[in-house]
Write an enzyme that holds these catalytic residues in place. Structure first.
Site, PDB file in Angstrom:
ATOM      1  N   LYS A 230      45.007  25.253  32.605  1.00  0.00           N
ATOM      2  CA  LYS A 230      46.186  26.091  32.915  1.00  0.00           C
ATOM      3  C   LYS A 230      47.071  26.114  31.170  1.00  0.00           C
ATOM      4  O   LYS A 230      47.993  27.016  30.898  1.00  0.00           O
ATOM      5  CB  LYS A 230      47.591  26.538  33.639  1.00  0.00           C
ATOM      6  CG  LYS A 230      46.332  26.936  35.012  1.00  0.00           C
ATOM      7  CD  LYS A 230      47.506  27.356  36.371  1.00  0.00           C
ATOM      8  CE  LYS A 230      46.805  27.170  37.393  1.00  0.00           C
ATOM      9  NZ  LYS A 230      45.287  26.949  38.056  1.00  0.00           N
TER      10      LYS A 230
HETATM   11  C1  LIG Z   1      44.411  27.313  38.929  1.00  0.00           C
HETATM   12  C2  LIG Z   1      42.985  26.458  39.098  1.00  0.00           C
HETATM   13  C3  LIG Z   1      42.170  27.087  39.190  1.00  0.00           C
HETATM   14  C4  LIG Z   1      42.010  28.625  39.425  1.00  0.00           C
HETATM   15  O1  LIG Z   1      42.470  29.514  38.386  1.00  0.00           O
HETATM   16  P1  LIG Z   1      42.708  30.698  38.805  1.00  0.00           P
HETATM   17  O2  LIG Z   1      43.293  31.514  37.120  1.00  0.00           O
HETATM   18  O3  LIG Z   1      43.689  31.484  39.312  1.00  0.00           O
HETATM   19  O4  LIG Z   1      41.487  31.885  39.380  1.00  0.00           O
HETATM   20  C5  LIG Z   1      40.830  26.874  39.026  1.00  0.00           C
HETATM   21  N1  LIG Z   1      40.633  25.697  38.736  1.00  0.00           N
HETATM   22  C6  LIG Z   1      42.428  24.466  38.452  1.00  0.00           C
HETATM   23  C7  LIG Z   1      42.286  23.438  38.367  1.00  0.00           C
HETATM   24  C8  LIG Z   1      43.061  25.294  38.360  1.00  0.00           C
HETATM   25  O5  LIG Z   1      44.274  24.740  37.883  1.00  0.00           O
END
Ligand SMILES: *Cc1c(COP(=O)(O)O)cnc(C)c1O
Length: 481
Positions: free
Chosen positions: A120
């Protein structure tokens, strides 16, 4: 470039106009009115670019109302080896998203080298700089209110800390995050970051955010905003690393590559879909879920059936524990040929707690034209995969990436590289690693002792009125100077 709503009843807007907002006024999600396309000549030129050049080439097509020189500066400031420094031994931080070959034709794309060790950060760090820029230009400020069970909140706080014109009020469930996640957030001492520990569970936090956001007068008076995963700029920023990963594992643009994406809200893999629509030679987009298999169910059956909070499982890949996939509507808009009336009708049912059946009118048959396939994983599989990957390749992966690897192995094809997106580093999820390998994961040196740092947070009851008072007091205090 104008952005239109998936529900078709909101006026088209520019990139800067939708940057700070969430949903379109008609309840839909924004998408570009058409996807910019890269030609073979473009792709040939992009192959030699570093991450920042690539990011500028792609994002300048989306953010075309930001002067090029400004956008370039914001991108250069965001994607640095200093910020994305938590690379593995042997990886070059200048690559920003280095790849790691597990074996011939099977790769990890390391997206989790930023400050909070999850992918993120890739988009959120840019968002912090874009927000500050746009707010300064218009003399506005924003108070970001969010709820987190771990990853999103810390990523947002590390992106917004110290930024002018921005305060962050982040609700988290008191004593329910991992010690690492708690320490990561609560040890921030920046005066514009407010951690509020709610006596309750994550859903209580989310309910408070909803209640506050539904109070239109309060929302306007205190300039309440959000940075959730439906934010268009976050999706756009994520498009870049699909290109970077593609070029890293191929020698020519005649080759195809498949990507596997550990998925929750469908934000990450939606960016992969958009990269493909822009001309990136993507073969398959493999959607990997955990026990919360809303998305896998759709790609198997053609029916999208969100669950309610009571039917959301708490798993050992917690950042994928979702009951509905908030970005999924974006893909469906494309799937139904951008027929906004159709989306409105389908999501009318979804918003009333029902399901969207895409088998009607043959829409579901077209899913394969977009390269999508899927699979789900579960606790035993992800633990076994962490073990296998360590035994075979000497690499420790986190539980979310393990869900990706588990599902990716079902879809490997001869002659087509498979790239699994590494969405977090194992250091963040010590319990799962301990269970799989019988020892703790290694931690980046600069995060050793994180739990011993002084923490700054406010404990509050699950009460929206109290949270509003807290926000009002802290916004006013500063105004009084
Ligand atoms: C947020 C997150 C996801 C999921 O990503 P999306 O964009 O919501 O599909 C997967 N793995 C980790 C470690 C995350 O922080």
């Amino acid at each position: 470039m104008k952005y239109v709503s998936t529900r078709g009843s909101s006026p088209p807007q520019t990139f800067s106009e939708i940057l700070l907002g969430g949903l379109a006024p008609d309840g839909g999600l924004y998408l570009p009115e058409s996807y910019p396309k890269f030609t073979e000549t473009d792709l040939a030129a992009m192959r030699g670019m570093n991450y920042r050049e690539l990011a500028f080439t792609i994002l300048s097509r989306f953010a075309d109302d930001i002067p090029a020189a400004d956008l370039r500066r914001l991108i250069d400031q965001t994607y640095t080896a200093e910020i994305y420094r938590h690379v593995r031994a042997g990886q070059n931080p200048q690559d920003i998203t280095p790849t790691l070959m597990l074996e011939d034709g099977f790769y990890l794309l390391s997206l989790s080298n930023g400050p909070t060790l999850a992918f993120k950060d890739m988009a959120m760090q840019l968002l912090g700089n874009l927000f500050e820029y746009v707010l300064a230009k218009t003399g506005r400020e924003i108070n970001i209110l969010g709820a987190t069970s771990g990853d999103t909140g810390s990523s947002a706080e590390y992106a917004m800390r110290g930024k002018k014109g921005i305060r962050v009020f982040m609700l988290s469930p008191h004593q329910r995050m991992s010690r690492f996640q708690t320490a990561q957030m609560y040890s921030l001492q920046d005066p514009n970051i407010f951690n509020i520990a709610i006596r309750g569970v994550f859903d209580d936090c989310q309910d408070i955010v909803k209640a506050v956001s539904n109070d239109a007068a309060f929302k306007q008076q205190y300039k309440i905003g959000a940075v959730n995963s439906i934010n268009w700029a976050r999706v756009a920023a994520q498009v870049v690393y699909y290109f970077k990963g593609y070029f890293a594992v191929t020698r020519s643009n005649d080759e195809q590559v498949s990507f596997t994406v550990p998925s929750g809200n469908f934000g990450n893999v939606c960016a992969g879909h958009i990269a493909r629509m822009m001309g990136l030679p993507v073969h398959k987009l493999v959607v990997a879920t955990n026990e919360n298999d809303v998305l896998d169910e759709f790609f198997r059956t053609g029916v999208y059936r969100p669950r309610d909070a009571a039917h959301t499982y708490h798993t050992s890949s917690p950042s994928m524990d979702i009951s509905k996939a908030s970005n999924f509507e974006r893909f469906v808009f494309d799937l139904v040929g951008r027929d906004a009336a159709k989306v409105r009708a389908l999501w009318g049912q979804v918003d009333r707690g029902g399901a969207a059946d895409l088998k009607v009118d043959g829409y579901f048959d077209r899913v394969q034209d977009y390269g999508f396939v899927s699979g789900s994983s579960c606790h035993a599989m992800r633990i076994q995969t962490i073990r296998n990957v360590y035994e075979h390749y000497g690499v420790v992966i986190d539980p979310h990436t393990a869900d990706g690897v588990t599902v990716a192995l079902r879809y490997r094809e001869h002659g087509i590289p498979m790239v699994v997106l590494e969405t977090a580093l194992p250091a963040k999820f010590e319990d799962a690693i301990q269970e799989a390998l019988g020892r703790m994961p290694e931690r980046p040196v600069d995060l050793v002792g994180l739990e011993d740092l002084p923490q700054r947070f406010e404990v509050m009851e699950a009460d929206a009125a109290a949270v509003k008072r807290f926000i009002a007091e802290h916004v006013c205090q500063e105004a009084r100077g």
